[in-house]
Design a protein around this motif. Structure first.
Motif, PDB file in Angstrom:
ATOM      1  N   UNK A  63       1.000   4.143  -2.891  1.00 31.60           N
ATOM      2  CA  UNK A  63       0.836   5.585  -2.649  1.00 31.60           C
ATOM      3  C   UNK A  63       2.002   6.369  -3.238  1.00 31.60           C
ATOM      4  N   UNK A  83      -9.892   4.482   3.485  1.00 34.53           N
ATOM      5  CA  UNK A  83      -9.016   3.538   2.776  1.00 34.53           C
ATOM      6  C   UNK A  83      -8.002   2.897   3.740  1.00 34.53           C
ATOM      7  N   UNK A  84      -7.369   3.740   4.560  1.00 34.51           N
ATOM      8  CA  UNK A  84      -6.390   3.228   5.523  1.00 34.51           C
ATOM      9  C   UNK A  84      -7.093   2.356   6.573  1.00 34.51           C
ATOM     10  N   UNK A 117      -0.467  10.886   3.480  1.00 33.51           N
ATOM     11  CA  UNK A 117      -0.016  10.566   2.115  1.00 33.51           C
ATOM     12  C   UNK A 117      -1.194  10.412   1.175  1.00 33.51           C
ATOM     13  N   UNK A 118      -2.206   9.685   1.620  1.00 32.74           N
ATOM     14  CA  UNK A 118      -3.396   9.455   0.791  1.00 32.74           C
ATOM     15  C   UNK A 118      -4.187  10.750   0.616  1.00 32.74           C
ATOM     16  N   UNK A 165       0.832  -1.209   0.000  1.00 33.82           N
ATOM     17  CA  UNK A 165       0.000   0.000   0.000  1.00 33.82           C
ATOM     18  C   UNK A 165       0.867   1.260   0.000  1.00 33.82           C
ATOM     19  N   UNK A 197      -9.552   9.215   2.465  1.00 38.00           N
ATOM     20  CA  UNK A 197      -8.203   8.758   2.823  1.00 38.00           C
ATOM     21  C   UNK A 197      -8.243   7.898   4.087  1.00 38.00           C
ATOM     22  N   UNK A 214       0.314   7.290   6.390  1.00 37.55           N
ATOM     23  CA  UNK A 214      -0.530   6.757   5.318  1.00 37.55           C
ATOM     24  C   UNK A 214      -1.730   7.664   5.044  1.00 37.55           C
TER      25      UNK A 214
END
Lengths: 46, 224
Positions: A23, B80-81, B202-203, A19, B77, B199
């Motif tokens: 990204x 998703x994480x 970032x997303x 993942x 975001x 994460x």
């Protein structure tokens, strides 16, 4: 090493790594695309 | 995004420290042995997944109130994480269950509510990726983001409300863990927290860039 521990760790770290890589790669791709689109817009403005 | 690079390095370092605590510092549990060490990655994954869904809830409420694109992107975001982390918590928990209870899955309240939560948020992501128009999609997703959160407190309290084979570590004082084990849990909670933040940010940055690219593309088409 116990098989269950290896399986759980492998599943978690491979998925998280994949993942994070997704990204990073998608981020690079979209940054390039943005640069192209901005150049296109600037050339039109001129 | 330079901050993301620093955060990525920080999360790698924090996870490395967490691994040292798991494999070198935490004592071996008497009955389960080395299999118990799965708990140190399973619990932070589940915990941060719940935090993700709380962020989805708050961002969705904010979107319903202000209709700003940022809240919608943040909700996406975090979802998703959250789906990734809760999915991994389910997988690692299933492996633990096979080793501890001799079954890959049991319809226990904690496991069942977590699986339902995973499906609800996976559905939320499918809805986000659907071809529905921009503002309409954001609005429908925000409503689902609020409604979906109803299951999250159920997941958290399920092991306390109903009879559950799943241990409620935070509910019982000390949770039957030795102090070294608790420290390992807390260090790994922190390490996975840094990873979670990396994460999600970032997303979120990626979502922002996609939005900007879409706006530039639409602007170009309108101008043509």
């Amino acid at each position: 090493m116990n098989g269950y521990v290896v399986a759980a760790n492998a599943a978690v770290w491979i998925a998280l790594g994949a993942y994070a890589a997704y990204l990073a790669l998608r981020g690079q791709g979209i940054a390039k695309r943005l640069q192209q689109l901005e150049m296109l817009r600037d050339s039109k403005d001129k | 995004m330079p901050n993301i690079k620093i955060l990525s390095i920080l999360s790698l370092a924090a996870l490395a420290v967490g691994q040292w605590f798991i494999w070198s510092y935490a004592p071996l549990e008497e009955t389960m042995g080395v299999v118990q060490k799965i708990f140190y990655i399973h619990m932070p994954l589940a915990w941060w997944a719940l935090v993700s869904f709380f962020v989805v809830f708050v961002a969705s409420i904010r979107h319903l109130m202000k209709r700003d694109a940022g809240s919608d992107i943040l909700a996406g975001a975090a979802a998703e994480v959250g789906v990734l982390m809760s999915g991994l918590a389910l997988v690692s928990g299933s492996i633990w269950g096979r080793a501890a209870w001799n079954v890959w899955w049991t319809w226990d309240p904690r496991l069942t509510t977590t699986l339902i939560m995973w499906f609800v948020y996976a559905g939320y992501l499918v809805l986000r990726g659907s071809g529905m128009g921009g503002e309409r999609r954001a609005l429908v997703c925000a409503v689902l983001g609020v409604v979906a959160f109803l299951d999250v407190p159920l997941v958290f309290y399920s092991a306390r409300i109903w009879r559950s084979v799943h241990p409620a570590v935070l509910a019982s004082q000390g949770g039957g863990l030795e102090p070294e084990m608790w420290r390992t849990v807390l260090v790994n909670l922190g390490a996975f927290g840094v990873l979670w933040l990396t994460l999600v940010l970032g997303r979120f940055g990626l979502g922002r860039a996609e939005e900007r690219a879409r706006a530039l593309l639409l602007g170009g088409r309108e101008g043509a």
